[in-house]
Write an enzyme that holds these catalytic residues in place. Structure first.
Site, mmCIF file in Angstrom:
data_model
loop_
_atom_site.group_PDB
_atom_site.id
_atom_site.type_symbol
_atom_site.label_atom_id
_atom_site.label_comp_id
_atom_site.label_asym_id
_atom_site.label_seq_id
_atom_site.Cartn_x
_atom_site.Cartn_y
_atom_site.Cartn_z
ATOM 1 N N HIS A 285 45.371 16.295 32.133
ATOM 2 C CA HIS A 285 45.982 15.959 30.759
ATOM 3 C C HIS A 285 45.007 15.270 30.056
ATOM 4 O O HIS A 285 44.111 14.567 30.303
ATOM 5 C CB HIS A 285 47.129 14.995 31.017
ATOM 6 N N ASP B 271 46.707 9.087 37.660
ATOM 7 C CA ASP B 271 47.761 9.271 36.597
ATOM 8 C C ASP B 271 49.065 9.604 37.257
ATOM 9 O O ASP B 271 49.036 10.797 37.400
ATOM 10 C CB ASP B 271 47.189 10.107 35.665
ATOM 11 N N GLN C 228 53.478 12.249 35.700
ATOM 12 C CA GLN C 228 54.342 13.426 35.972
ATOM 13 C C GLN C 228 54.928 13.269 37.631
ATOM 14 O O GLN C 228 55.766 13.896 37.745
ATOM 15 C CB GLN C 228 53.762 14.631 35.941
ATOM 16 N N LYS D 283 59.038 9.310 30.458
ATOM 17 C CA LYS D 283 59.425 10.490 31.248
ATOM 18 C C LYS D 283 60.225 10.301 32.458
ATOM 19 O O LYS D 283 60.756 10.907 33.147
ATOM 20 C CB LYS D 283 58.018 10.881 31.881
ATOM 21 N N CYS E 265 48.446 20.126 26.302
ATOM 22 C CA CYS E 265 47.727 19.030 26.302
ATOM 23 C C CYS E 265 46.629 19.013 27.509
ATOM 24 O O CYS E 265 46.201 18.192 27.941
ATOM 25 C CB CYS E 265 47.952 17.415 26.337
#
Lengths: 415, 146
Positions: free
Chosen positions: A133, A209, A212, A235, A373
């Protein structure tokens, strides 16, 4: 169309009970029941998270760690108990390894600034991957520019998996490896534990990261073994504007603060400022206390549910969507990795994703369209954008059927 | 050109055409149909300099002066966006800067597409309309200098 056995899918997973936690699912869009399939952009909030935020503002609100009065102490307790809840959720060793940020993006900016200052010299390298991302790309690009370092990229296969044997991409100058746990555009879950182990063998600092990943699985940061793990609250059923940077104590102790001011100081003179201990050293300014309290409650909501059963349910939704969407003439699923979270990205020959998204919205179906993104990733795949349906534990097989039927209708109109 | 509709009349005509349409599907089919009426853009004008900002799809919008009026040509890689820009071109094409700047553009709201007009919408309809008005301002100012 496939027939489904109501809300119970024959697996014991009670999706109806999960749906009942989310008041927004009662909404209608353009007169039709909302089918919310944009969970990778932001998740919906359970009633108990909404309640705790409201209660916070109604009866606890005060600034933290400053006042001697009762409310300030209550607010501080609420914040610090949320920190402990997050620590337990990700299995960090210490609560002070949990730093509250505005979200994944600000956490990655903090990491890139801090680790960049600490580790990067001219000629050094930061290694990321093609599927990052922009939030896990641009801050590193900026850090590289500041320190005269270079940004290197692990390529991916056409299926959307990282090229195997990560060791091939590590060089003597690699100082930092920053990689996504799960791709927001493709759904690919990367084998971060193996990747981190390989990088650590070479003394490389690792950043993962997890934006997600955290909504879909139980994440154990000690098991992964990374130096830094970041994610957003919004999220994973928590409010927007709150996120987490987890860092190993040894790393965070050495990492210079990104922002100055507020609670992050120990002692300030015009000549020199000494910093507070962790976590406060890295939390300048009044924190988003209501968001933190909401995040703590979201984590408690997740802990009260069987995350494995939820993940299995999402896997069934993804499998069903992949099969049924794939049967549409000219439709191609983008991202066919073996290990995926509930993300179905696709393109349809002769149909622009913007048109499709607009016509799906008219039918009550919320999806994301565009580059998500991840422009360099789409450039690698030769695409300008995709339509992305992303699933949450409250989605049903019937909703997947609505998506498929609505897509068929839209395609018919657009061709 | 004297027997041609005014901008206001052209807007009213579009509104009338959409007035009888009750459901979303027919409304969007009408927009998609409008895309087919859009004259093909000269490939030389389909360049980045003519891209309209703020659209999730790509929209090219070019203008040139013809006998005191503004001639528009446009295209988009998305059909609905192309239909929307086609409606704009149909109503606003070959008009004087004064007429464009002096007539409130209301037909988009009136045909139930107000949601598409918000500046935050990614289709950029608001940006397209702004772009046409900027062309009108620029060309109008040049006329005055003469």
């Amino acid at each position: 169309m496939t027939a489904h056995t109501g809300t119970l899918t024959g697996t014991g997973y009670d999706v109806k009970a999960v749906r009942a936690c989310f008041p927004i699912l009662e909404e209608r869009v353009h007169g039709k029941p909302l089918v919310y399939l944009d969970n990778a952009a932001t998740g919906q909030k359970p009633q108990q998270v909404i309640d705790v935020v409201e209660t916070y503002y109604r009866s606890i609100n005060a600034n933290v760690h400053r006042g001697v009065h009762t409310l300030s102490n209550l607010a501080t307790d609420a914040q610090e108990s949320a920190r402990e809840a997050v620590r337990r959720h990700i299995n960090a060793r210490h609560a002070h390894e949990v730093i509250f940020t505005q979200g994944t993006t600000s956490a990655l900016n903090m990491a890139a600034y801090g680790l960049g200052s600490l580790l990067l010299k001219p000629g050094d390298e930061v290694l990321i991957s093609t599927m990052e991302h922009h939030a896990n790309l641009v801050p590193w690009q900026m850090a590289c520019e500041r320190h005269g370092a270079g940004l290197k990229v692990i390529p991916i296969t056409d299926e959307g998996e990282l090229e195997p044997e990560i060791g091939r991409f590590l060089t003597e100058r690699t100082r930092i490896l920053a990689i996504t746990h799960a791709s927001n555009t493709l759904g690919t879950v990367n084998p971060v534990k193996e990747i981190v182990a390989e990088a650590r063998k070479h003394g490389i600092t690792t950043v993962v990261d997890g934006a997600q990943a955290v909504p879909h699985m139980a994440v154990d940061v000690q098991d992964i073994g990374c130096d830094i793990y970041v994610f957003s609250g919004h999220k994973m059923f928590a409010p927007t504007g709150i996120g987490v940077l987890y860092g190993r104590e040894e790393v965070l102790d050495r990492m210079p603060p990104w922002q100055g001011g507020g609670e992050m100081i120990d002692r300030v003179t015009f000549a020199k400022t000494t910093y507070a201990k962790l976590p406060f050293k890295l939390e300048a300014g009044t924190p988003h206390i209501a968001g933190i309290v909401g995040l703590g409650e979201a984590v408690r909501w997740m802990a009260a549910h069987d995350l494995r059963a939820m993940a299995a349910h999402e896997a069934r939704l993804l499998e069903h969507a992949t099969r049924e969407l794939g049967a549409i003439d000219g439709l191609r699923i983008v991202g066919t990795a073996r290990n995926k979270v509930g993300v179905a990205s696709f393109v349809i020959e002769g149909v622009h994703h913007y048109d499709l998204g607009t016509l799906l919205d008219q039918q009550g179906v919320a999806v994301r369209t565009g580059h998500h993104c991840t422009q360099p990733l789409l450039a690698r795949l030769g695409l300008e954008g995709t339509t992305r349906a992303s699933f949450a534990p409250f989605n049903t097989m019937e909703e997947v059927d609505v998506l498929v039927a609505a897509t068929r209708k839209a395609v018919k109109m657009l061709r | 050109m004297s027997n041609r509709m005014t901008l206001q009349e052209a807007q009213d005509q579009v509104v009338e055409e959409f007035a009888l349409i009750a459901d979303w599907q027919d409304r969007y089919e009408q927009i998609i149909e409008s895309a087919k009426d859009l004259p093909r853009i000269d490939p030389e004008k389909k360049v980045d300099a003519n891209l309209v900002n703020g659209c999730q799809s790509r929209v090219w919008l070019a203008a040139e002066r013809r006998d005191g009026t503004i001639h528009l040509s446009a295209d988009s890689d998305a059909l609905i966006t192309k239909g929307l820009v086609a409606l704009l071109v149909r109503v606003l094409n070959d008009r004087t800067p004064e007429e464009i700047l002096g007539t409130p553009i209301t037909f988009i709201e009136r045909i139930g597409l107000r949601e598409h007009l918000s500046p935050t919408r990614s289709n950029g309809l608001a940006s397209m309309l702004d772009q046409i008005k900027r062309y009108a301002l620029a060309f109008g100012a040049k006329e005055e200098q003469r």
